[in-house]
Design a protein around this motif. Sequence first.
Motif, PDB file in Angstrom:
ATOM      1  N   MET A  77       0.836  -1.194   0.000  1.00  0.00           N
ATOM      2  CA  MET A  77       0.000   0.000   0.000  1.00  0.00           C
ATOM      3  C   MET A  77       0.867   1.238   0.000  1.00  0.00           C
ATOM      4  SD  MET A  77      -2.864   0.951   2.803  1.00  0.00           S
ATOM      5  CE  MET A  77      -3.066   2.635   3.343  1.00  0.00           C
ATOM      6  N   PRO A  78       0.650   2.145  -0.965  1.00  0.00           N
ATOM      7  CA  PRO A  78       1.495   3.341  -1.024  1.00  0.00           C
ATOM      8  C   PRO A  78       1.288   4.236   0.184  1.00  0.00           C
ATOM      9  CG  PRO A  78      -0.365   3.523  -2.531  1.00  0.00           C
ATOM     10  CD  PRO A  78      -0.384   2.125  -2.000  1.00  0.00           C
ATOM     11  N   GLU A  79       2.380   4.833   0.639  1.00  0.00           N
ATOM     12  CA  GLU A  79       2.286   5.763   1.756  1.00  0.00           C
ATOM     13  C   GLU A  79       1.531   7.010   1.312  1.00  0.00           C
ATOM     14  OE1 GLU A  79       3.271   5.494   4.885  1.00  0.00           O
ATOM     15  OE2 GLU A  79       3.920   3.434   4.555  1.00  0.00           O
ATOM     16  N   PRO A  80       0.642   7.513   2.145  1.00  0.00           N
ATOM     17  CA  PRO A  80      -0.076   8.738   1.766  1.00  0.00           C
ATOM     18  C   PRO A  80       0.892   9.901   1.619  1.00  0.00           C
ATOM     19  CG  PRO A  80      -0.442   8.192   4.088  1.00  0.00           C
ATOM     20  CD  PRO A  80       0.269   7.024   3.470  1.00  0.00           C
ATOM     21  N   THR A  81       0.718  10.653   0.555  1.00  0.00           N
ATOM     22  CA  THR A  81       1.604  11.789   0.313  1.00  0.00           C
ATOM     23  C   THR A  81       1.147  12.971   1.150  1.00  0.00           C
ATOM     24  OG1 THR A  81       0.258  12.459  -1.568  1.00  0.00           O
ATOM     25  CG2 THR A  81       2.165  11.031  -2.022  1.00  0.00           C
ATOM     26  N   VAL A  82       2.092  13.639   1.760  1.00  0.00           N
ATOM     27  CA  VAL A  82       1.801  14.799   2.592  1.00  0.00           C
ATOM     28  C   VAL A  82       2.489  16.007   1.969  1.00  0.00           C
ATOM     29  CG1 VAL A  82       2.062  15.846   4.867  1.00  0.00           C
ATOM     30  CG2 VAL A  82       1.612  13.392   4.664  1.00  0.00           C
ATOM     31  N   ASP A  83       1.712  17.035   1.670  1.00  0.00           N
ATOM     32  CA  ASP A  83       2.255  18.278   1.134  1.00  0.00           C
ATOM     33  C   ASP A  83       2.712  19.134   2.309  1.00  0.00           C
ATOM     34  OD1 ASP A  83       2.799  20.733   0.048  1.00  0.00           O
ATOM     35  OD2 ASP A  83       0.976  20.848  -1.150  1.00  0.00           O
ATOM     36  N   PRO A  84       4.025  19.320   2.493  1.00  0.00           N
ATOM     37  CA  PRO A  84       4.494  20.068   3.667  1.00  0.00           C
ATOM     38  C   PRO A  84       4.039  21.516   3.678  1.00  0.00           C
ATOM     39  CG  PRO A  84       6.304  19.612   2.140  1.00  0.00           C
ATOM     40  CD  PRO A  84       5.134  18.826   1.658  1.00  0.00           C
ATOM     41  N   VAL A  85       3.893  22.129   2.492  1.00  0.00           N
ATOM     42  CA  VAL A  85       3.414  23.512   2.444  1.00  0.00           C
ATOM     43  C   VAL A  85       1.958  23.572   2.904  1.00  0.00           C
ATOM     44  CG1 VAL A  85       2.938  25.494   0.959  1.00  0.00           C
ATOM     45  CG2 VAL A  85       5.025  24.150   0.617  1.00  0.00           C
ATOM     46  N   ALA A  86       1.142  22.637   2.407  1.00  0.00           N
ATOM     47  CA  ALA A  86      -0.263  22.599   2.823  1.00  0.00           C
ATOM     48  C   ALA A  86      -0.390  22.352   4.319  1.00  0.00           C
ATOM     49  CB  ALA A  86      -1.018  21.532   2.033  1.00  0.00           C
ATOM     50  N   GLU A  87       0.472  21.491   4.874  1.00  0.00           N
ATOM     51  CA  GLU A  87       0.436  21.221   6.313  1.00  0.00           C
ATOM     52  C   GLU A  87       0.766  22.482   7.107  1.00  0.00           C
ATOM     53  OE1 GLU A  87      -0.282  18.368   8.210  1.00  0.00           O
ATOM     54  OE2 GLU A  87      -1.212  17.817   6.321  1.00  0.00           O
ATOM     55  N   ALA A  88       1.779  23.242   6.660  1.00  0.00           N
ATOM     56  CA  ALA A  88       2.158  24.473   7.353  1.00  0.00           C
ATOM     57  C   ALA A  88       1.036  25.502   7.282  1.00  0.00           C
ATOM     58  CB  ALA A  88       3.444  25.039   6.751  1.00  0.00           C
ATOM     59  N   VAL A  89       0.381  25.592   6.128  1.00  0.00           N
ATOM     60  CA  VAL A  89      -0.721  26.535   5.961  1.00  0.00           C
ATOM     61  C   VAL A  89      -1.896  26.144   6.858  1.00  0.00           C
ATOM     62  CG1 VAL A  89      -2.490  27.287   4.323  1.00  0.00           C
ATOM     63  CG2 VAL A  89      -0.081  27.298   3.652  1.00  0.00           C
ATOM     64  N   ARG A  90      -2.210  24.855   6.927  1.00  0.00           N
ATOM     65  CA  ARG A  90      -3.304  24.409   7.805  1.00  0.00           C
ATOM     66  C   ARG A  90      -2.999  24.727   9.267  1.00  0.00           C
ATOM     67  NH1 ARG A  90      -4.108  20.166   3.933  1.00  0.00           N
ATOM     68  NH2 ARG A  90      -2.475  18.891   4.858  1.00  0.00           N
ATOM     69  N   ALA A  91      -1.734  24.540   9.668  1.00  0.00           N
ATOM     70  CA  ALA A  91      -1.363  24.836  11.051  1.00  0.00           C
ATOM     71  C   ALA A  91      -1.499  26.329  11.342  1.00  0.00           C
ATOM     72  CB  ALA A  91       0.072  24.374  11.307  1.00  0.00           C
ATOM     73  N   LEU A  92      -1.125  27.175  10.371  1.00  0.00           N
ATOM     74  CA  LEU A  92      -1.261  28.629  10.539  1.00  0.00           C
ATOM     75  C   LEU A  92      -2.725  29.011  10.702  1.00  0.00           C
ATOM     76  CD1 LEU A  92       0.005  31.489  10.460  1.00  0.00           C
ATOM     77  CD2 LEU A  92      -0.268  31.414   7.959  1.00  0.00           C
ATOM     78  N   GLU A  93      -3.582  28.501   9.841  1.00  0.00           N
ATOM     79  CA  GLU A  93      -5.007  28.816   9.946  1.00  0.00           C
ATOM     80  C   GLU A  93      -5.580  28.330  11.269  1.00  0.00           C
ATOM     81  OE1 GLU A  93      -6.326  28.682   5.223  1.00  0.00           O
ATOM     82  OE2 GLU A  93      -6.405  26.850   6.430  1.00  0.00           O
ATOM     83  N   ALA A  94      -5.202  27.125  11.691  1.00  0.00           N
ATOM     84  CA  ALA A  94      -5.712  26.577  12.949  1.00  0.00           C
ATOM     85  C   ALA A  94      -5.277  27.423  14.142  1.00  0.00           C
ATOM     86  CB  ALA A  94      -5.238  25.130  13.122  1.00  0.00           C
ATOM     87  N   GLU A  95      -4.041  27.910  14.099  1.00  0.00           N
ATOM     88  CA  GLU A  95      -3.529  28.736  15.208  1.00  0.00           C
ATOM     89  C   GLU A  95      -4.345  30.014  15.361  1.00  0.00           C
ATOM     90  OE1 GLU A  95      -0.925  29.563  18.411  1.00  0.00           O
ATOM     91  OE2 GLU A  95      -1.218  27.728  17.235  1.00  0.00           O
ATOM     92  N   PHE A  96      -4.665  30.661  14.239  1.00  0.00           N
ATOM     93  CA  PHE A  96      -5.395  31.931  14.335  1.00  0.00           C
ATOM     94  C   PHE A  96      -6.893  31.719  14.521  1.00  0.00           C
ATOM     95  CE2 PHE A  96      -1.339  33.547  13.188  1.00  0.00           C
ATOM     96  CZ  PHE A  96      -1.298  34.806  13.776  1.00  0.00           C
ATOM     97  N   ARG A  97      -7.408  30.570  14.155  1.00  0.00           N
ATOM     98  CA  ARG A  97      -8.792  30.267  14.533  1.00  0.00           C
ATOM     99  C   ARG A  97      -8.899  30.135  16.051  1.00  0.00           C
ATOM    100  NH1 ARG A  97      -8.655  26.570  10.001  1.00  0.00           N
ATOM    101  NH2 ARG A  97      -9.693  27.544   8.222  1.00  0.00           N
ATOM    102  N   GLU A  98      -7.872  29.538  16.654  1.00  0.00           N
ATOM    103  CA  GLU A  98      -7.867  29.414  18.118  1.00  0.00           C
ATOM    104  C   GLU A  98      -7.800  30.792  18.772  1.00  0.00           C
ATOM    105  OE1 GLU A  98      -4.967  27.577  21.593  1.00  0.00           O
ATOM    106  OE2 GLU A  98      -4.972  26.652  19.608  1.00  0.00           O
ATOM    107  N   ILE A  99      -6.999  31.694  18.197  1.00  0.00           N
ATOM    108  CA  ILE A  99      -6.924  33.057  18.725  1.00  0.00           C
ATOM    109  C   ILE A  99      -8.281  33.744  18.602  1.00  0.00           C
ATOM    110  CG2 ILE A  99      -5.895  35.339  18.385  1.00  0.00           C
ATOM    111  CD1 ILE A  99      -3.342  33.909  17.443  1.00  0.00           C
TER     112      ILE A  99
END
Length: 304
Positions: A77-99
Amino acid sequence: MTGPRFEGSYLGDASKLPPDAAMECKICWNAYEPSLGDETRQIPPGAAFLALPEDWTCPECGAPKEQFMVKGGGAPMPEPTVDPVAEAVRALEAEFREIYNGRMRDTPLVNRSLSIEAIGFREWEGMLVGVLVTQWFMNIFLLPKPGTRWDGLRAGEKEVLAFPSGEYEFIHNSRDGIGGYKACSLFSPMNEFASHMKAAEVARAVAAQLFDPKLAEPEEDKGTPLSPPKAEPEAAAPSKLPDLRREPSPTRRGLLFGDPRGLGAAEGDAPEAPKGAAGPVGPEPAGAIPASAVPASSPGGAAE
């Protein structure tokens, strides 16, 4: 129309099922081996499970194909591909939603017709560059390249960075969820944006124009690096829009910091220029921020 779903097989994504995958019925545990085929339905050896007729059922219990799951064999089974830029962007949005949810939601500074969205982020010279829209500000944001951190940044320190369109002043800050980051304020508060669509349109234009060398000042005209104009202690009267019939030259400050269509003062007007303001750069370049998307005034906001 969606493809067939195989319960328990590759998260239900049939497109990832290898041709030689052995499948078994989860009702009676009868197996289908592609190397053997199915004599009861005259399926020849070598037929992949996905190639079986739509009306094929389990020879033992009659369960439909959807009740089969991966038994084993086949390609790993192929490993799921993770886009590091997309992950960083999601973390940024999540941080400011918490704020927003924890500190800003009930303050008069927020525009509740807006939402939090990171726009136009791209890798550039070892960092991620884009624009963050929130209910209370719009900033150019710089994040460290995925896999690295800016833990050494001191909150409040300023740094001038050069982009193809010119030099800009950024303020350092950090948050527990995303670590260190750098921000250049564009708008704050955001009350003059009528909708999130309009705010996002401006953010996309800024993210693109930041890398437009046509907006750069000639070397001999360079002055103080651009930063948003500081608000005066007392509220000033709303400024009038320039007479567009006079066709004044656009300025880099106007294009990036929200003056409609990038226009500076009209010909014949002589207001005092903000400290470090850029001079005219000639005819309006293609792709300028649409006038309909930009509020009439654009107070600079401090980075969160």
